[in-house]
Design a protein around this motif. Sequence first.
Motif, PDB file in Angstrom:
ATOM      1  N   GLN A 195       0.810  -1.214   0.000  1.00  0.00           N
ATOM      2  CA  GLN A 195       0.000   0.000   0.000  1.00  0.00           C
ATOM      3  C   GLN A 195       0.847   1.269   0.000  1.00  0.00           C
ATOM      4  OE1 GLN A 195      -2.178  -0.914   3.602  1.00  0.00           O
ATOM      5  NE2 GLN A 195      -4.070  -1.273   2.459  1.00  0.00           N
ATOM      6  N   LEU A 196       2.113   1.133   0.369  1.00  0.00           N
ATOM      7  CA  LEU A 196       2.969   2.312   0.540  1.00  0.00           C
ATOM      8  C   LEU A 196       3.073   3.178  -0.717  1.00  0.00           C
ATOM      9  CD1 LEU A 196       4.766   3.841   2.496  1.00  0.00           C
ATOM     10  CD2 LEU A 196       6.690   2.408   1.768  1.00  0.00           C
ATOM     11  N   PRO A 197       3.234   2.614  -1.935  1.00  0.00           N
ATOM     12  CA  PRO A 197       3.343   3.486  -3.115  1.00  0.00           C
ATOM     13  C   PRO A 197       2.108   4.355  -3.348  1.00  0.00           C
ATOM     14  CG  PRO A 197       4.128   1.273  -3.623  1.00  0.00           C
ATOM     15  CD  PRO A 197       3.473   1.193  -2.285  1.00  0.00           C
ATOM     16  N   GLY A 198       0.952   3.920  -2.914  1.00  0.00           N
ATOM     17  CA  GLY A 198      -0.265   4.693  -3.123  1.00  0.00           C
ATOM     18  C   GLY A 198      -0.600   5.645  -1.985  1.00  0.00           C
ATOM     19  N   LEU A 199       0.299   5.734  -0.992  1.00  0.00           N
ATOM     20  CA  LEU A 199       0.040   6.593   0.155  1.00  0.00           C
ATOM     21  C   LEU A 199       0.167   8.062  -0.243  1.00  0.00           C
ATOM     22  CD1 LEU A 199      -0.515   6.673   3.220  1.00  0.00           C
ATOM     23  CD2 LEU A 199       1.968   6.706   3.556  1.00  0.00           C
ATOM     24  N   PRO A 200      -0.872   8.870  -0.041  1.00  0.00           N
ATOM     25  CA  PRO A 200      -0.792  10.288  -0.424  1.00  0.00           C
ATOM     26  C   PRO A 200       0.081  11.070   0.547  1.00  0.00           C
ATOM     27  CG  PRO A 200      -2.894   9.839   0.633  1.00  0.00           C
ATOM     28  CD  PRO A 200      -2.204   8.512   0.474  1.00  0.00           C
ATOM     29  N   ASP A 201       0.702  12.131   0.033  1.00  0.00           N
ATOM     30  CA  ASP A 201       1.514  13.021   0.853  1.00  0.00           C
ATOM     31  C   ASP A 201       0.619  14.153   1.348  1.00  0.00           C
ATOM     32  OD1 ASP A 201       3.404  14.456   2.146  1.00  0.00           O
ATOM     33  OD2 ASP A 201       4.552  15.007   0.362  1.00  0.00           O
ATOM     34  N   LEU A 202       0.331  14.155   2.640  1.00  0.00           N
ATOM     35  CA  LEU A 202      -0.579  15.151   3.191  1.00  0.00           C
ATOM     36  C   LEU A 202       0.001  16.558   3.154  1.00  0.00           C
ATOM     37  CD1 LEU A 202      -2.007  13.176   6.244  1.00  0.00           C
ATOM     38  CD2 LEU A 202      -3.096  13.595   4.042  1.00  0.00           C
ATOM     39  N   LYS A 203       1.316  16.676   3.010  1.00  0.00           N
ATOM     40  CA  LYS A 203       1.917  18.009   2.958  1.00  0.00           C
ATOM     41  C   LYS A 203       1.477  18.773   1.712  1.00  0.00           C
ATOM     42  CE  LYS A 203       6.074  18.864   4.174  1.00  0.00           C
ATOM     43  NZ  LYS A 203       5.756  19.729   5.339  1.00  0.00           N
ATOM     44  N   ALA A 204       1.036  18.048   0.706  1.00  0.00           N
ATOM     45  CA  ALA A 204       0.550  18.726  -0.494  1.00  0.00           C
ATOM     46  C   ALA A 204      -0.696  19.554  -0.191  1.00  0.00           C
ATOM     47  CB  ALA A 204       0.250  17.701  -1.588  1.00  0.00           C
ATOM     48  N   SER A 205      -1.537  19.049   0.708  1.00  0.00           N
ATOM     49  CA  SER A 205      -2.755  19.780   1.081  1.00  0.00           C
ATOM     50  C   SER A 205      -2.564  20.622   2.334  1.00  0.00           C
ATOM     51  CB  SER A 205      -3.909  18.793   1.306  1.00  0.00           C
ATOM     52  OG  SER A 205      -4.163  18.030   0.148  1.00  0.00           O
ATOM     53  N   TYR A 206      -1.625  20.199   3.195  1.00  0.00           N
ATOM     54  CA  TYR A 206      -1.383  20.904   4.461  1.00  0.00           C
ATOM     55  C   TYR A 206       0.123  21.129   4.608  1.00  0.00           C
ATOM     56  CZ  TYR A 206      -6.099  19.072   5.103  1.00  0.00           C
ATOM     57  OH  TYR A 206      -7.412  18.747   4.920  1.00  0.00           O
ATOM     58  N   PRO A 207       0.638  22.221   4.067  1.00  0.00           N
ATOM     59  CA  PRO A 207       2.094  22.447   4.037  1.00  0.00           C
ATOM     60  C   PRO A 207       2.734  22.526   5.418  1.00  0.00           C
ATOM     61  CG  PRO A 207       0.943  23.919   2.520  1.00  0.00           C
ATOM     62  CD  PRO A 207      -0.104  23.264   3.347  1.00  0.00           C
ATOM     63  N   ASP A 208       1.997  22.935   6.435  1.00  0.00           N
ATOM     64  CA  ASP A 208       2.568  23.089   7.773  1.00  0.00           C
ATOM     65  C   ASP A 208       2.569  21.785   8.565  1.00  0.00           C
ATOM     66  OD1 ASP A 208       2.915  25.793   7.258  1.00  0.00           O
ATOM     67  OD2 ASP A 208       0.941  26.339   8.063  1.00  0.00           O
ATOM     68  N   VAL A 209       2.089  20.713   7.953  1.00  0.00           N
ATOM     69  CA  VAL A 209       1.989  19.425   8.642  1.00  0.00           C
ATOM     70  C   VAL A 209       3.150  18.529   8.241  1.00  0.00           C
ATOM     71  CG1 VAL A 209       0.632  17.303   8.789  1.00  0.00           C
ATOM     72  CG2 VAL A 209      -0.508  19.520   8.937  1.00  0.00           C
ATOM     73  N   SER A 210       3.734  17.849   9.201  1.00  0.00           N
ATOM     74  CA  SER A 210       4.784  16.869   8.913  1.00  0.00           C
ATOM     75  C   SER A 210       4.194  15.471   8.905  1.00  0.00           C
ATOM     76  CB  SER A 210       5.899  16.955   9.966  1.00  0.00           C
ATOM     77  OG  SER A 210       5.400  16.632  11.253  1.00  0.00           O
ATOM     78  N   GLN A 211       4.762  14.601   8.078  1.00  0.00           N
ATOM     79  CA  GLN A 211       4.288  13.212   7.956  1.00  0.00           C
ATOM     80  C   GLN A 211       5.511  12.313   8.095  1.00  0.00           C
ATOM     81  OE1 GLN A 211       1.329  12.317   4.889  1.00  0.00           O
ATOM     82  NE2 GLN A 211       2.525  10.531   4.272  1.00  0.00           N
ATOM     83  N   ASN A 212       5.628  11.644   9.241  1.00  0.00           N
ATOM     84  CA  ASN A 212       6.830  10.884   9.553  1.00  0.00           C
ATOM     85  C   ASN A 212       6.493   9.448   9.912  1.00  0.00           C
ATOM     86  OD1 ASN A 212       8.529  13.279   9.392  1.00  0.00           O
ATOM     87  ND2 ASN A 212       7.617  13.874  11.362  1.00  0.00           N
ATOM     88  N   GLU A 213       7.417   8.541   9.577  1.00  0.00           N
ATOM     89  CA  GLU A 213       7.256   7.143   9.973  1.00  0.00           C
ATOM     90  C   GLU A 213       7.590   7.002  11.441  1.00  0.00           C
ATOM     91  OE1 GLU A 213       8.691   2.623   8.665  1.00  0.00           O
ATOM     92  OE2 GLU A 213       9.464   4.404   7.614  1.00  0.00           O
TER      93      GLU A 213
END
Length: 219
Positions: A195-213
């Motif tokens: 599923q990982l390749p299809g995971l959207p990057d939330l920073k595209a919609s919310y630039p101030d948000v970090s997305q970390n493993e």
Amino acid sequence: MRYLFIVLLMANIAFFVWTQRIAPPEKKSFQVVDPGVKALQLVAEAEPDKPTESINNQSSVNDDVKQMCFSAGPFDIEANVHAAAEIVNPVVLKSNIRKITTTQEAGYWVYLPALSSRAEALKKGRELAAAFVKDYYVVTSGDNENSISLGLYREPYNADSRIAELQKKGFQVNKEIRIEQWPEFWLDFSVTETQLPGLPDLKASYPDVSQNEVICKNN
């Protein structure tokens, strides 16, 4: 001759009556269905079907599959974190929204401690005005009622400079650290390697948000 005919006729009639009423009827055999047709079977007579084995074992799948966990945030608005969850939910195993309260120093409050009455507080205010002290405020309600606020400063050196100014004019003032609290929202979710390749990057919609493993927590 005539009498003989009558006697034979009566004998035949008597024999016919005897065969129909006294003799047992001939048994005839018959079949329920035509040859080659399968007989019907009642539901109550049928043996219950054996339960089929489950095709998917969710617990075993969850145990065997390798999961990767992520945390996205902070979101300062609750509606945004719910909107982000709707974006990732179609392509993740599971998701969870967390709300935490963040505490931070909001500044430094310079003030004169509360006086015994409002009249005393107003009198002290007039003394400040006579000493050409500006930007003061008599607190008239709340936990700090009858105290006199002399300013809220973001930087500590600005608060210390204000204190030094007032002390030169004969006023004994205090300094207090002000604490500010506000809510933050985080979105936690897990995916498989496929599923990982299809995971959207939330920073595209919310630039101030970090997305970390992050490390996955056991349920």
